[in-house]
Design a protein around this motif. Structure first.
Motif, PDB file in Angstrom:
ATOM      1  N   UNK A  30       0.836  -1.203   0.000  1.00 59.00           N
ATOM      2  CA  UNK A  30       0.000   0.000   0.000  1.00 59.00           C
ATOM      3  C   UNK A  30       0.869   1.251   0.000  1.00 59.00           C
ATOM      4  N   UNK A  31       1.929   1.242   0.781  1.00 56.03           N
ATOM      5  CA  UNK A  31       2.838   2.393   0.824  1.00 56.03           C
ATOM      6  C   UNK A  31       3.517   2.610  -0.523  1.00 56.03           C
ATOM      7  N   UNK A  32       3.847   1.521  -1.211  1.00 56.34           N
ATOM      8  CA  UNK A  32       4.432   1.661  -2.558  1.00 56.34           C
ATOM      9  C   UNK A  32       3.435   2.319  -3.503  1.00 56.34           C
ATOM     10  N   UNK A  33       2.182   1.893  -3.429  1.00 51.97           N
ATOM     11  CA  UNK A  33       1.168   2.467  -4.316  1.00 51.97           C
ATOM     12  C   UNK A  33       0.866   3.925  -3.962  1.00 51.97           C
ATOM     13  N   UNK A  34       1.046   4.290  -2.720  1.00 49.49           N
ATOM     14  CA  UNK A  34       0.801   5.669  -2.302  1.00 49.49           C
ATOM     15  C   UNK A  34       2.030   6.555  -2.484  1.00 49.49           C
ATOM     16  N   UNK A  35       3.170   5.950  -2.805  1.00 51.84           N
ATOM     17  CA  UNK A  35       4.387   6.715  -3.028  1.00 51.84           C
ATOM     18  C   UNK A  35       5.104   7.147  -1.780  1.00 51.84           C
ATOM     19  N   UNK A  36       4.731   6.603  -0.623  1.00 53.30           N
ATOM     20  CA  UNK A  36       5.400   6.979   0.620  1.00 53.30           C
ATOM     21  C   UNK A  36       6.610   6.099   0.913  1.00 53.30           C
ATOM     22  N   UNK A  37       6.717   4.969   0.214  1.00 51.77           N
ATOM     23  CA  UNK A  37       7.885   4.093   0.299  1.00 51.77           C
ATOM     24  C   UNK A  37       8.285   3.716  -1.124  1.00 51.77           C
ATOM     25  N   UNK A  38       9.556   3.378  -1.303  1.00 53.33           N
ATOM     26  CA  UNK A  38      10.072   3.021  -2.623  1.00 53.33           C
ATOM     27  C   UNK A  38      10.693   1.629  -2.566  1.00 53.33           C
ATOM     28  N   UNK A  39      10.254   0.703  -3.423  1.00 54.16           N
ATOM     29  CA  UNK A  39      10.835  -0.641  -3.410  1.00 54.16           C
ATOM     30  C   UNK A  39      12.254  -0.645  -3.959  1.00 54.16           C
ATOM     31  N   UNK A  40      13.034  -1.630  -3.527  1.00 57.24           N
ATOM     32  CA  UNK A  40      14.385  -1.769  -4.055  1.00 57.24           C
ATOM     33  C   UNK A  40      14.354  -2.624  -5.319  1.00 57.24           C
ATOM     34  N   UNK A  41      15.523  -2.916  -5.876  1.00 60.03           N
ATOM     35  CA  UNK A  41      15.600  -3.606  -7.164  1.00 60.03           C
ATOM     36  C   UNK A  41      14.954  -4.996  -7.107  1.00 60.03           C
ATOM     37  N   UNK A  42      15.219  -5.757  -6.032  1.00 62.65           N
ATOM     38  CA  UNK A  42      14.632  -7.088  -5.912  1.00 62.65           C
ATOM     39  C   UNK A  42      13.108  -7.015  -5.808  1.00 62.65           C
ATOM     40  N   UNK A  43      12.625  -6.009  -5.099  1.00 62.87           N
ATOM     41  CA  UNK A  43      11.178  -5.874  -4.912  1.00 62.87           C
ATOM     42  C   UNK A  43      10.483  -5.466  -6.223  1.00 62.87           C
ATOM     43  N   UNK A  44      11.133  -4.620  -7.015  1.00 59.78           N
ATOM     44  CA  UNK A  44      10.562  -4.261  -8.316  1.00 59.78           C
ATOM     45  C   UNK A  44      10.491  -5.494  -9.218  1.00 59.78           C
TER      46      UNK A  44
END
Length: 233
Positions: A51-65
């Motif tokens: 949810x935080x990724x979709x809201x732009x408050x957190x950014x995933x790292x390369x493995x998560x992308x």
């Protein structure tokens, strides 16, 4: 939040809107995607983080992308923002550095140097080949060619004066379809003229409009890039 160094070197950061759009198009819930990402990575992922990724408050790292792309049956480039440099353009184009060098007519060493410095110094033929192979967004192209300053001057002249008189100068700086450029300049000219009209009176409202007009010109290149995106859509 992961540091900038944790973002894939050849990709821009995640675009939250694209992530949400892809998930919704597939009809998946946050929980379902979190479960799929966890299965791909072999360790849990709390739905709140997605949810935080979709809201732009957190950014995933390369493995998560990479895990997100696998979970959503898409390419990593479908989830990130617009390329910001030549390296990211090459990644989007799916080319190796050797393939990009061959396509642009440069030696591999010269191409790698251009990519590392994000500075393009090619002949007109090589530049045309680079545009065809890497398809850089206008902002990336102008930045790599080192002509941002000239672009700002030409764009300011266009929106503060009669924009058709400056179309030729901008066409030489920005490799976009002329009709797209015309629409963008016409829109920006109209916006600036409206601000100027509001600034002609007296009082606080006029002063605010004058400040807004000055701020508009200060960011004219950013406004031009967005207007080009809107016109090309």
């Amino acid at each position: 939040m992961p540091s900038k160094e944790s973002i894939p070197a050849g990709l821009p950061p995640l675009d939250p809107r694209r992530l949400a759009a892809v998930r919704e198009q597939l009809g998946l819930t946050i929980g379902q995607v979190a479960w799929a990402v966890a299965a791909f990575r072999g360790r849990p992922l709390h739905p709140a983080l997605l949810t935080a990724w979709e809201q732009g408050t957190e950014q995933p790292d390369s493995d998560e992308i990479a895990a997100l792309a696998a979970a959503l049956w898409c390419a990593p480039t479908d989830l990130v923002g617009e390329p910001r440099n030549l390296l990211q353009c090459r990644t989007f184009a799916g080319l190796t550095s050797q393939e990009a060098a061959a396509a642009t007519g440069l030696t591999h060493h010269r191409y790698l140097e251009a990519e590392a410095r994000n500075r393009w110094r090619g002949t007109p033929e090589q530049t045309a080949a680079m545009v065809a192979a890497l398809r850089p967004p206008p902002a990336v192209y102008v930045d790599a060619c080192g002509t941002t300053g000239r672009l700002r001057i030409a764009a300011r002249d266009a929106v503060t004066g009669w924009w058709p008189n400056h179309l030729g100068a901008l066409r030489r700086l920005v490799p976009v379809d002329v009709h797209v450029l015309e629409q963008a300049l016409s829109r920006l000219h109209g916006t600036y003229q409206q601000l100027q009209s509001r600034a002609e009176g007296d009082g606080a409202a006029a002063e605010a409009a004058d400040r807004e007009a000055a701020a508009f010109l200060d960011r004219i290149d950013a406004h031009l890039w967005q207007a080009l995106r809107d016109s090309a859509a």
